[in-house]
Design a protein around this motif. Structure first.
Motif, PDB file in Angstrom:
ATOM      1  N   SER A  47       0.829  -1.203   0.000  1.00 20.13           N
ATOM      2  CA  SER A  47       0.000   0.000   0.000  1.00 20.13           C
ATOM      3  C   SER A  47       0.867   1.257   0.000  1.00 20.13           C
ATOM      4  O   SER A  47       0.598   2.215  -0.739  1.00 20.13           O
ATOM      5  N   GLN A  48       1.918   1.245   0.803  1.00 21.25           N
ATOM      6  CA  GLN A  48       2.801   2.411   0.875  1.00 21.25           C
ATOM      7  C   GLN A  48       3.506   2.667  -0.451  1.00 21.25           C
ATOM      8  O   GLN A  48       3.615   3.811  -0.900  1.00 21.25           O
ATOM      9  N   TRP A  49       3.994   1.601  -1.091  1.00 22.60           N
ATOM     10  CA  TRP A  49       4.688   1.786  -2.366  1.00 22.60           C
ATOM     11  C   TRP A  49       3.725   2.165  -3.486  1.00 22.60           C
ATOM     12  O   TRP A  49       4.082   2.916  -4.391  1.00 22.60           O
ATOM     13  N   GLY A  55      -0.468   5.822  -9.910  1.00 24.09           N
ATOM     14  CA  GLY A  55      -0.702   5.899 -11.344  1.00 24.09           C
ATOM     15  C   GLY A  55       0.220   5.027 -12.172  1.00 24.09           C
ATOM     16  O   GLY A  55       0.037   4.912 -13.387  1.00 24.09           O
ATOM     17  N   GLU A  56       1.214   4.402 -11.547  1.00 27.22           N
ATOM     18  CA  GLU A  56       2.147   3.537 -12.272  1.00 27.22           C
ATOM     19  C   GLU A  56       1.884   2.072 -11.900  1.00 27.22           C
ATOM     20  O   GLU A  56       1.388   1.775 -10.818  1.00 27.22           O
ATOM     21  N   LEU A  61       7.048  -5.175  -8.953  1.00 26.16           N
ATOM     22  CA  LEU A  61       7.928  -4.734  -7.882  1.00 26.16           C
ATOM     23  C   LEU A  61       7.374  -5.111  -6.516  1.00 26.16           C
ATOM     24  O   LEU A  61       8.078  -5.683  -5.669  1.00 26.16           O
ATOM     25  N   THR A  62       6.104  -4.805  -6.297  1.00 30.92           N
ATOM     26  CA  THR A  62       5.521  -5.062  -4.976  1.00 30.92           C
ATOM     27  C   THR A  62       5.355  -6.554  -4.696  1.00 30.92           C
ATOM     28  O   THR A  62       5.380  -6.968  -3.537  1.00 30.92           O
ATOM     29  N   LEU A  63       5.211  -7.361  -5.746  1.00 37.22           N
ATOM     30  CA  LEU A  63       5.162  -8.805  -5.529  1.00 37.22           C
ATOM     31  C   LEU A  63       6.506  -9.285  -4.992  1.00 37.22           C
ATOM     32  O   LEU A  63       6.567 -10.119  -4.080  1.00 37.22           O
ATOM     33  N   GLY A  64       7.589  -8.752  -5.553  1.00 35.06           N
ATOM     34  CA  GLY A  64       8.913  -9.104  -5.049  1.00 35.06           C
ATOM     35  C   GLY A  64       9.105  -8.661  -3.616  1.00 35.06           C
ATOM     36  O   GLY A  64       9.694  -9.382  -2.800  1.00 35.06           O
ATOM     37  N   ILE A  65       8.595  -7.477  -3.271  1.00 37.13           N
ATOM     38  CA  ILE A  65       8.686  -6.973  -1.904  1.00 37.13           C
ATOM     39  C   ILE A  65       7.897  -7.875  -0.955  1.00 37.13           C
ATOM     40  O   ILE A  65       8.342  -8.185   0.155  1.00 37.13           O
ATOM     41  N   ARG A  66       6.728  -8.307  -1.400  1.00 40.59           N
ATOM     42  CA  ARG A  66       5.899  -9.193  -0.571  1.00 40.59           C
ATOM     43  C   ARG A  66       6.624 -10.526  -0.314  1.00 40.59           C
ATOM     44  O   ARG A  66       6.650 -11.031   0.814  1.00 40.59           O
ATOM     45  N   MET A 199      12.231 -15.267 -12.678  1.00 42.89           N
ATOM     46  CA  MET A 199      13.347 -14.556 -12.076  1.00 42.89           C
ATOM     47  C   MET A 199      14.698 -15.119 -12.548  1.00 42.89           C
ATOM     48  O   MET A 199      15.706 -14.417 -12.520  1.00 42.89           O
ATOM     49  N   GLU A 200      14.709 -16.376 -12.978  1.00 38.84           N
ATOM     50  CA  GLU A 200      15.955 -16.995 -13.434  1.00 38.84           C
ATOM     51  C   GLU A 200      16.326 -16.567 -14.851  1.00 38.84           C
ATOM     52  O   GLU A 200      17.476 -16.796 -15.277  1.00 38.84           O
TER      53      GLU A 200
END
Length: 203
Positions: A47-49, A55-56, A61-66, A199-200
């Motif tokens: 949510s923060q990111w 709008g982007e 990215l956030t899946l990787g952060i999760r 990712m590989e």
């Protein structure tokens, strides 16, 4: 001439029903403490990111952060089990590599170096720590007279299996809500396999 069958995607209603079941489970299992803006769970981070990149499309990215936060939780659980038997996490990881090879639970030092992406000095230090504790031993390499293998000792095998048993019980208990959703575990596992394959890939 018979027509070749083409693969079809999972029907949307099936996916929707599964997503709804997962959503209902999340609502039942939610912990208010996980909403802390500093120490909250991955929902808070995402949510923060999303707000920072309004709008982007930052879903990748956030899946990787999760996933990274989940990895931290797994490390915490592993550290707890390791500390209970007097092991450090990096020692446990090395012993895990030996254990999964099966009998006689051996690896060459160069294999350990590559698997853990560490320097030869670091690998040697970790091996020394295990041998000092009687958890592993150096033995002659039958295929290389100048080399040696690292092998789990019976004591090392007993300790690593104790840690693995604790983790199996703990993980199963924590994942019960997922096991109760028909097909949930299998779809999640396949999704992780696909994510890893993506990712590989090279640039």
């Amino acid at each position: 001439m018979t027509k070749k069958k083409t693969a079809t995607a999972t029907p949307a209603p099936g996916r929707r029903a599964l997503a709804d079941q997962m959503g209902n489970t999340l609502m039942k299992e939610a912990d208010p403490l996980q909403a802390d803006p500093i120490f909250g769970n991955s929902d808070v981070l995402v949510s923060q990111w999303n707000k920072q990149f309004a709008g982007e499309d930052v879903r990748a990215l956030t899946l990787g952060i999760r996933i990274r936060r989940i990895a931290m939780l797994l490390d915490e659980l592993s550290i707890q089990e390791c500390e209970a038997v007097g092991l450090k996490l990096n020692e446990w990881l090395l012993m895990m590599a030996l254990r999964r090879m099966g009998e006689p639970y051996c690896l060459r030092p160069t294999d350990i170096l590559k698997m853990h992406s560490v320097t030869s000095g670091t690998a040697t230090y970790r091996i020394d720590q295990l041998t000092k504790q009687g958890l592993a031993e150096r033995i002659a390499d039958p295929s290389d007279r100048r080399g040696y293998l690292i092998r789990l000792t019976p004591r090392g095998l007993e300790i690593i299996d104790t840690v693995l048993h604790g983790l199996r019980v703990n993980f199963h208990k924590k994942l019960l809500p997922m096991f109760e959703i028909e097909g949930g575990f299998e779809i999640f596992e396949e999704s992780l396999r696909l994510y890893e394959r993506c990712m590989e890939q090279g640039d």
